[in-house]
Each structure stands twice: as C-alpha cells, then as structure tokens.
Design an enzyme around this catalytic site. Structure first.
Site, short mmCIF file in Angstrom:
data_model
loop_
_atom_site.label_atom_id
_atom_site.label_comp_id
_atom_site.label_asym_id
_atom_site.label_seq_id
_atom_site.Cartn_x
_atom_site.Cartn_y
_atom_site.Cartn_z
N SER A 180 0.86 -1.20 0.00
CA SER A 180 0.00 0.00 0.00
C SER A 180 0.89 1.23 0.00
CB SER A 180 -0.87 0.00 1.26
OG SER A 180 -1.53 1.24 1.42
N TYR A 199 -2.86 -1.13 10.34
CA TYR A 199 -2.76 -1.25 8.88
C TYR A 199 -1.40 -0.73 8.40
CZ TYR A 199 -4.08 -0.94 3.95
OH TYR A 199 -4.14 -1.12 2.58
P1 NAP Z 1 -11.60 -5.70 -0.56
O1 NAP Z 1 -12.42 -5.24 -1.69
O2 NAP Z 1 -12.14 -5.56 0.82
O3 NAP Z 1 -11.19 -7.21 -0.83
C1 NAP Z 1 -10.47 -7.92 0.12
C2 NAP Z 1 -10.42 -9.38 -0.27
O4 NAP Z 1 -9.74 -10.09 0.79
C3 NAP Z 1 -11.80 -9.98 -0.40
O5 NAP Z 1 -11.83 -10.96 -1.42
C4 NAP Z 1 -12.00 -10.63 0.96
O6 NAP Z 1 -12.96 -11.67 0.85
C5 NAP Z 1 -10.58 -11.15 1.25
N1 NAP Z 1 -10.39 -11.40 2.67
C6 NAP Z 1 -10.61 -10.54 3.69
N2 NAP Z 1 -10.41 -11.15 4.86
C7 NAP Z 1 -10.05 -12.44 4.57
C8 NAP Z 1 -9.74 -13.57 5.36
N3 NAP Z 1 -9.75 -13.51 6.70
N4 NAP Z 1 -9.41 -14.72 4.73
C9 NAP Z 1 -9.42 -14.79 3.39
N5 NAP Z 1 -9.72 -13.76 2.59
C10 NAP Z 1 -10.03 -12.59 3.19
O7 NAP Z 1 -10.18 -4.99 -0.51
P2 NAP Z 1 -9.24 -4.38 -1.66
O8 NAP Z 1 -9.36 -2.92 -1.56
O9 NAP Z 1 -9.41 -5.08 -2.95
O10 NAP Z 1 -7.82 -4.75 -1.02
C11 NAP Z 1 -7.01 -5.79 -1.50
C12 NAP Z 1 -5.58 -5.54 -1.01
O11 NAP Z 1 -5.13 -4.29 -1.52
C13 NAP Z 1 -5.45 -5.45 0.51
O12 NAP Z 1 -4.28 -6.08 0.94
C14 NAP Z 1 -5.36 -3.97 0.75
O13 NAP Z 1 -4.68 -3.64 1.94
C15 NAP Z 1 -4.61 -3.51 -0.47
N6 NAP Z 1 -4.78 -2.09 -0.78
C16 NAP Z 1 -6.03 -1.58 -1.06
C17 NAP Z 1 -6.17 -0.23 -1.32
C18 NAP Z 1 -7.50 0.40 -1.64
O14 NAP Z 1 -7.57 1.63 -1.68
N7 NAP Z 1 -8.54 -0.35 -1.88
C19 NAP Z 1 -5.04 0.60 -1.30
C20 NAP Z 1 -3.80 0.05 -1.00
C21 NAP Z 1 -3.68 -1.30 -0.75
P3 NAP Z 1 -13.88 -12.18 2.06
O15 NAP Z 1 -14.33 -10.97 2.83
O16 NAP Z 1 -14.94 -12.91 1.36
O17 NAP Z 1 -12.99 -13.07 2.86
#
Ligand code: NAP
Length: 259
Positions: free
Chosen positions: A145, A158
């Site tokens: 991130s 985080y």
């Molecule tokens: P998201 O839409 O909330 O998706 C998160 C994914 O992780 C979902 O498929 C969720 O599925 C899964 N997950 C969550 N808890 C889990 C668990 N205990 N076991 C297995 N799977 C789990 O989030 P996103 O924004 O796409 O984020 C993905 C990655 O990108 C993360 O590491 C996040 O920190 C990083 N990131 C995101 C952003 C942003 O702005 N969105 C920015 C920087 C970095 P279930 O809930 O069904 O388990």
C-alpha cells in the site's frame, strides 16, 4: 503481451476488488489461477467470469486467519491445479474496519490485522519456496500500500502491517535472489473497492466533508484508481520478462506519493 501459459497462480482475497482484477488478468495471460477468500458467492462469480473468457480457475474458500488455513489452501491448490508458481498475497483488512487513535486502539484488531496482512503472506511465501526453488522459477507479489510508505491516521495496525510487508518483501527477495525467484510489492493508492469506500465514509464523517469531495481530491491525477489499474503490473512482475526485478515496491497511486 506477457505470456503466463503453463504457470499456476494463487491469488488471495480474489473474490472482489484488487485481487479479483489480478486473478482475471493472470488468467487472461494464460495462467491457471486459484482464487481464495471467505465469501463463496463472490469467489464463484469471479471464477465464472474467468472461465467464460476461456481461462482456467478454481475457487478455494477459506478464512486465512484460521489455524492451519494456509496449509489447507496450498494443499487444495496443489490437488486441483498443481503447485504454486506465482503467489499473489493480496487478502487484507483495512484500517476502516476499526479506526482509532493508538491510545484507544483495539488490541484484538491489532492482532487480526497483523495476522492477515503480514503473517499470512509470510506463511504462504515460506510454504511455496520449496517448489519454486526446486524448479528455479517463482514469483511472489505482495499487495502492499502507499501506507507501506506513509501513515494512515487512526490506522496504526494497517500502516504497521503494510510497512512490515515491505520488510518481508525485501528480505525474502535477497534470500532467494539466486534461485530464479523474484519477490516484489505493489503499493496501490486509493482504489475504488469496498475497503476504500469504508475508509472514505469514516473520513467524511470525521471531517464533515461529503464523500464525493474527498474522493475527488484523493490523488493529484484526480479521483480514485480502479482495480484494473493495479492488475497489469502483477502480470508484468509474474512474467519471464521481469526476471531481473526483485525486492522492489512499485507505487500505483495516481501520484499520491509524488512528494
Ligand atoms: P476488498 O475489496 O475488501 O477485498 C479484500 C479481499 O480479501 C476480499 O476478497 C475478501 O474476501 C478477502 N479477505 C478478507 N479477509 C479475509 C480472510 N480472513 N481470509 C481470506 N480472505 C479474506 O479490498 P481491496 O481494496 O481489494 O484490497 C485488497 C488488497 O489491496 C489489501 O491487501 C489492501 O490492503 C490492499 N490495498 C487496497 C487499497 C485500496 O484503496 N482499496 C489501497 C492500497 C492497498 P472475504 O471478505 O470474502 O474473505
């Protein structure tokens, strides 16, 4: 452009958001992809999208924070698609799930965040090394991130977990550099996903500013990124062409980290 035919990839957190876009992009490039997350309906939908386009994918439902879940997921992967050549550690929990100043921080939420965002990538990476090392080819891509490089207010767990993920990335990259295995991180800025929606909702409430106004000003380029803005870099890093890139952390952030 980059061919991943005959490669097997595991993408964690692939039911929605960034992980789903990465899984689709790897499959489009020819990889067989295992998608894991907790929500079966989202996984099935993502797998259906991939197979509709002629790709090969399987859903492996799991809560990665559960005891022995990483071992079970890898065993299922190997059974269904073969051992993992490309590991994308993407599953994560955001600060928005329980944002608080450190003085009031919830210890259980701290532990959960560190477990999912840092310990699970460590465990999965450790477990796939044997196969990658034996075949002298492997790719580990950690979705970090911009908060690996700058703080997130009221998001200590985080920020700490994502800074830690870069430490893991760099150390492992160095350790396996001579074995045909590369280890890199992608550092997204604000991406239009459920996780980031929740963070904007929190900031909008806290600052008394409308959601849309915060979103509009989130990056110098303007607005937020889409998951599809992140995915192509993962395909490149997974390719043979990226064989000399390791231990790096690539910002895809709409210019947030310009300064
Ligand atoms: P998201 O839409 O909330 O998706 C998160 C994914 O992780 C979902 O498929 C969720 O599925 C899964 N997950 C969550 N808890 C889990 C668990 N205990 N076991 C297995 N799977 C789990 O989030 P996103 O924004 O796409 O984020 C993905 C990655 O990108 C993360 O590491 C996040 O920190 C990083 N990131 C995101 C952003 C942003 O702005 N969105 C920015 C920087 C970095 P279930 O809930 O069904 O388990």
């Amino acid at each position: 452009m980059f061919i991943l035919k005959d490669r097997t990839a595991l993408v964690t957190g692939a039911g929605r958001g960034i992980g789903r876009a990465i899984a689709a992009a790897l499959a489009k490039a020819g990889a067989k992809v295992g998608l894991t997350a907790r929500t079966v309906a989202e996984l099935d939908d993502a797998v259906a999208d991939i197979t509709r386009l002629g790709g090969q994918a399987v859903a492996i439902a799991a809560d990665l924070t559960a005891k022995d879940a990483t071992t079970a997921v890898l065993a299922e992967m190997t059974k269904q698609l073969g051992p993992v050549d490309i590991l994308v550690n993407n599953a994560g929990i955001g600060s928005s799930a329980d944002p608080k100043p450190i003085a009031e921080f919830n210890d259980d939420f701290w532990d959960l965040t560190l477990l999912l965002n840092l310990t699970v990538p460590y465990k999965l990476s450790k477990a796939v090394l044997k196969h990658m090392s034996a075949q002298r080819w492997g790719r580990i891509i950690n979705i970090a991130s911009i908060n690996s490089k700058m703080p997130s207010l009221h998001g200590a767990a985080y920020t700490a977990s994502k800074h830690g993920l870069l430490g893991l990335t760099r150390t492992l990259a160095l350790e396996v550099a001579t074995e045909g295995i590369t280890v890199n991180a992608i550092c997204p800025g604000p991406v239009h996903t459920l996780m980031n929606d929740k963070r904007i909702e929190y900031d909008a409430h806290r600052r008394g500013i409308p959601f849309g106004e915060i979103e509009r000003l989130m990056t110098p380029i303007g607005g937020r990124l889409e998951p599809e803005d992140i995915a192509p870099m993962s395909v490149y890093l997974a390719s043979n062409e990226a064989r000399m890139i390791t231990g790096q952390a690539f910002n895809i952030c709409g210019g947030v980290l310009l300064y």
